[in-house]
Design an enzyme around this catalytic site. Structure first.
Site, short mmCIF file in Angstrom:
data_model
loop_
_atom_site.label_atom_id
_atom_site.label_comp_id
_atom_site.label_asym_id
_atom_site.label_seq_id
_atom_site.Cartn_x
_atom_site.Cartn_y
_atom_site.Cartn_z
CE LYS A 264 -6.63 -1.06 4.96
NZ LYS A 264 -7.92 -1.40 4.34
NE ARG B 286 -3.13 -3.67 -1.14
CZ ARG B 286 -2.61 -4.48 -0.21
NH1 ARG B 286 -1.31 -4.67 -0.16
NH2 ARG B 286 -3.40 -5.10 0.66
CG HIS C 264 -5.24 0.49 -3.77
ND1 HIS C 264 -4.48 0.75 -2.65
CD2 HIS C 264 -6.15 -0.44 -3.39
CE1 HIS C 264 -4.93 0.03 -1.63
NE2 HIS C 264 -5.94 -0.71 -2.06
CG HIS D 155 -6.18 -8.88 1.90
ND1 HIS D 155 -6.45 -9.27 0.59
CD2 HIS D 155 -6.01 -7.53 1.85
CE1 HIS D 155 -6.44 -8.20 -0.18
NE2 HIS D 155 -6.18 -7.14 0.55
CE1 TYR E 183 -6.47 -7.13 -6.12
CE2 TYR E 183 -6.91 -8.15 -4.01
CZ TYR E 183 -6.58 -7.04 -4.75
OH TYR E 183 -6.35 -5.84 -4.14
NE ARG F 275 -3.59 -2.12 2.85
CZ ARG F 275 -3.34 -3.25 3.51
NH1 ARG F 275 -2.14 -3.43 4.07
NH2 ARG F 275 -4.26 -4.19 3.64
#
Length: 310
Positions: A183, A258, A255, A281, A290, A159
């Site tokens: 995150k 990514r 993004h 994730h 994806y 990211r």
């Protein structure tokens, strides 16, 4: 609640005042809610409903259908716009229920319409090669930094906040890995390919020291022209500038790289759970979108190649 009629128009005005005075909503938000409220009132009036106590869940559901189909005066709304209008109506009825104006909330169980799946936008491997080739043009400090930044965004699927948050100590180039903080400050180790490792090494040796002399000292990997940590906004500007030079303007964001990282891995046969780990994730469900991109690509190839696909 008393037995008095709950006037729709008066209730909407009180709701808007509440949003303005007590919630401090912006002028733009208030104007949008006012339009939604007026449309809802017109719909109820068309049904002969002049008392909000008479509104049922079926009425709210039918209003949503009305938004999606339109009428002689207004065209149908898109899924997104209809969902926004329904959110306004749900907020309105929740206000009335919390305020004890109504004892029940007829909108509580009405769900916004589901929008179409928005597949991540990936660019082709050829476009990635073109982008990175353009980024590598030049031998000054900024050019070397820009190439290293883009190589990490694509080569590690980072990211933009993870890339700009990198410190020198997060690199283990001799082992071919970097440490990214995602995150929730969750850390993960990600392999770094030879192209990205070479670009980062060149930046560290030939560019970062020159940039660092302009600042007061920072452990940040990527520096701006003043010697401080490169910001997310600065990184965005770099990517847009390189994309424009590569003829990909408007198609490339941080993004995008990514997304392309994940899509190209899956196209190459990588397991979705490995890609999940690489992307950081917490759930494989997030990563599985994806796989839809890859399936879409498979269908495209099939349709263009199989003799009985047309």
């Amino acid at each position: 609640m008393s037995g008095d009629r709950v006037d729709p128009g008066r209730a909407v005005r009180e709701w808007l005042t509440h949003l303005d005075v007590e919630k401090g909503r912006s002028r733009h938000t208030l104007a949008a809610y006012r339009r939604d409220g007026d449309r809802y009132l017109a719909f109820l009036a068309g049904r002969g409903i002049d008392d909000l106590r008479a509104v049922t869940e079926a009425d709210v559901t039918d209003f949503l259908v009305h938004l999606r189909t339109g009428d002689d005066d207004r065209p149908p709304l898109s899924t997104t716009s209809a969902a926004r209008s329904l959110v306004a109506v749900r907020t309105f009825h929740r206000f009335l229920a919390l305020d004890a104006t109504l004892t029940a909330d007829p909108a509580a169980a009405v769900s916004p319409p589901a929008g179409p799946d928005r597949l991540p936008k990936a660019i082709s491997i050829e476009d990635v090669d073109r982008l990175l080739s353009v980024a590598s043009v030049g031998d000054d400090a900024s050019a070397l930094r820009d190439q290293a930044l883009l190589e990490i965004l694509y080569g590690a699927g980072a990211r933009i906040s993870e890339a700009t948050g990198l410190d020198i100590d997060d690199l283990a180039l001799d082992e071919g890995v970097i440490r990214l903080r995602g995150k929730g400050n969750k850390e993960r180790l990600v392999p770094l390919g030879t192209y990205a490792a070479a670009a980062v090494s060149a930046y560290l040796v030939r560019a970062r020291p020159a940039l660092a002399t302009r600042g007061t000292g920072t452990p940040a990997l990527f520096l701006n022209t003043r010697g401080g940590r490169l910001s997310r906004q600065g990184a965005w500007g770099i990517i847009h500038a390189v994309a424009d030079r590569a003829g990909l303007g408007g198609r490339v964001t941080p993004h995008t790289l990514r997304h392309s990282f994940a899509t190209h891995l899956l196209d190459g046969g990588a397991d979705v759970r490995i890609v999940q780990e690489l992307l950081g994730h917490s759930s494989v469900t997030t990563t599985q979108i994806y796989t839809k991109v890859s399936i879409a690509r498979l269908r495209e190839v099939y349709a263009g190649s199989h003799p009985r696909a047309r």
